[in-house]
Design a protein around this motif. Structure first.
Motif, short mmCIF file in Angstrom:
data_model
loop_
_atom_site.label_atom_id
_atom_site.label_comp_id
_atom_site.label_asym_id
_atom_site.label_seq_id
_atom_site.Cartn_x
_atom_site.Cartn_y
_atom_site.Cartn_z
N ASN A 26 8.25 -0.13 6.06
CA ASN A 26 8.45 0.93 5.08
C ASN A 26 9.51 0.43 4.12
O ASN A 26 10.56 -0.08 4.55
CB ASN A 26 8.91 2.23 5.74
N VAL A 27 9.26 0.56 2.82
CA VAL A 27 10.16 0.04 1.80
C VAL A 27 10.88 1.19 1.13
O VAL A 27 10.26 2.15 0.66
CB VAL A 27 9.39 -0.77 0.73
N SER A 28 12.21 1.10 1.09
CA SER A 28 13.03 2.09 0.39
C SER A 28 13.88 1.36 -0.64
O SER A 28 14.48 0.33 -0.32
CB SER A 28 13.96 2.82 1.36
N TRP A 29 13.92 1.89 -1.86
CA TRP A 29 14.74 1.30 -2.92
C TRP A 29 16.05 2.08 -2.98
O TRP A 29 16.06 3.29 -3.15
CB TRP A 29 14.03 1.41 -4.27
N PHE A 30 17.18 1.36 -2.84
CA PHE A 30 18.49 2.01 -2.95
C PHE A 30 18.96 2.06 -4.39
O PHE A 30 19.57 3.00 -4.82
CB PHE A 30 19.53 1.29 -2.09
N ASP A 31 18.73 1.03 -5.11
CA ASP A 31 19.01 0.97 -6.54
C ASP A 31 18.10 -0.10 -7.11
O ASP A 31 17.21 -0.58 -6.42
CB ASP A 31 20.50 0.69 -6.82
N SER A 32 18.31 -0.49 -8.33
CA SER A 32 17.39 -1.44 -8.95
C SER A 32 17.46 -2.83 -8.33
O SER A 32 16.57 -3.64 -8.56
CB SER A 32 17.66 -1.52 -10.45
N ASN A 33 18.49 -3.13 -7.55
CA ASN A 33 18.63 -4.47 -7.00
C ASN A 33 18.66 -4.54 -5.48
O ASN A 33 18.86 -5.61 -4.93
CB ASN A 33 19.90 -5.14 -7.53
N GLN B 55 12.22 -1.30 6.71
CA GLN B 55 12.24 -0.78 8.08
C GLN B 55 10.93 -1.15 8.74
O GLN B 55 9.86 -0.69 8.32
CB GLN B 55 12.44 0.72 8.09
N GLY B 56 11.01 -2.00 9.75
CA GLY B 56 9.82 -2.49 10.43
C GLY B 56 9.09 -1.41 11.20
O GLY B 56 9.70 -0.51 11.77
N ASN B 57 7.77 -1.50 11.19
CA ASN B 57 6.93 -0.55 11.93
C ASN B 57 6.49 -1.10 13.29
O ASN B 57 5.84 -0.41 14.04
CB ASN B 57 5.68 -0.20 11.10
N GLU B 58 6.84 -2.35 13.58
CA GLU B 58 6.52 -2.96 14.86
C GLU B 58 7.83 -3.22 15.62
O GLU B 58 8.90 -3.28 15.04
CB GLU B 58 5.78 -4.30 14.68
N ALA B 59 7.68 -3.41 16.92
CA ALA B 59 8.84 -3.70 17.76
C ALA B 59 9.25 -5.16 17.61
O ALA B 59 8.43 -6.03 17.30
CB ALA B 59 8.51 -3.41 19.23
N LEU B 60 10.54 -5.42 17.80
CA LEU B 60 11.04 -6.79 17.76
C LEU B 60 10.47 -7.62 18.91
O LEU B 60 10.13 -8.78 18.74
CB LEU B 60 12.57 -6.79 17.81
N TRP B 61 10.35 -7.02 20.09
CA TRP B 61 9.83 -7.71 21.28
C TRP B 61 8.59 -7.00 21.77
O TRP B 61 8.45 -5.79 21.62
CB TRP B 61 10.87 -7.71 22.40
N ASP C 76 13.73 -6.85 9.04
CA ASP C 76 14.02 -5.47 9.38
C ASP C 76 15.51 -5.16 9.22
O ASP C 76 16.35 -5.70 9.94
CB ASP C 76 13.59 -5.17 10.82
N GLY C 77 15.83 -4.34 8.23
CA GLY C 77 17.20 -3.88 8.05
C GLY C 77 18.17 -4.87 7.46
O GLY C 77 19.35 -4.59 7.37
N ASP D 83 0.88 -1.16 0.00
CA ASP D 83 0.00 0.00 0.00
C ASP D 83 0.92 1.21 0.00
O ASP D 83 1.48 1.57 1.04
CB ASP D 83 -0.92 -0.02 1.22
N GLY D 84 1.12 1.78 -1.19
CA GLY D 84 2.10 2.86 -1.31
C GLY D 84 3.49 2.33 -1.12
O GLY D 84 3.95 1.46 -1.86
#
Length: 173
Positions: free
Chosen positions: A119-126, A131-137, A152-153, A96-97
């Protein structure tokens, strides 16, 4: 034997035990990972054959001249058919976006279950960054979100590679 020498002997014994355990885990992980990759090769051979590719072309792609390799691969994948137009991962991932939602139910080699958004970020084509929106624990540190832990990461691994392929397929449509 002195207390210090006893400590040396115990430390060495703990090291040997840990090493044996880790070597066993590594061999087991390598066996399962290679089995998964071998299955992917077999399925790719099946789909190439069904798409009309010649056995000679498939052999060249595999880097071998042994026709028995193709025949054995096709034998292992009898009954496997390619579903065109529907990707079962569409039930696992949705976008979604720039927000990816992941819903795992005993998914992948680690049999992870759980839900998370990224949240998805594209650094280059590959390369992508998730980045997770929830906590690990959770708040009491008793429940770990394995979806977050595996995506995440990170920039490699079975789960990351699967998400990356799915996202790249979506971006090419």
């Amino acid at each position: 034997m002195s207390v210090r020498l006893d400590a040396v002997a115990k430390a060495k014994a703990a090291y040997v035990a840990a090493r044996l355990g880790l070597e066993h885990e590594l061999r087991e992980k390598m066996r399962t990972d290679l089995a998964n990759l071998s299955t992917q090769i077999d399925i790719a051979v099946r789909f190439a054959s069904e798409a009309g590719e010649s056995k000679a072309a498939i052999l060249r792609a595999l880097g071998t001249k042994d026709y028995g390799t193709i025949n054995a691969s096709l034998q292992r994948t009898q009954g496997v058919t390619e579903v065109v137009g529907f990707n079962e991962l569409d039930n696992v991932y949705s976008m979604d976006g720039h927000v990816l939602t992941v819903r795992y139910v005993e998914h992948g080699s680690k049999k992870i279950s759980g839900t998370a958004t990224f949240n998805v970020s594209w650094f280059d084509s590959n390369r992508i960054f998730l980045q997770g929106n929830e906590a690990l624990w959770n708040d009491t540190f008793t429940i770990r979100n394995d979806v977050i832990a595996n995506l995440d990461g990170v920039h490699s691994g079975e789960y990351y590679d699967e998400v990356k392929v799915w996202l790249m397929e979506r971006s090419s449509k």
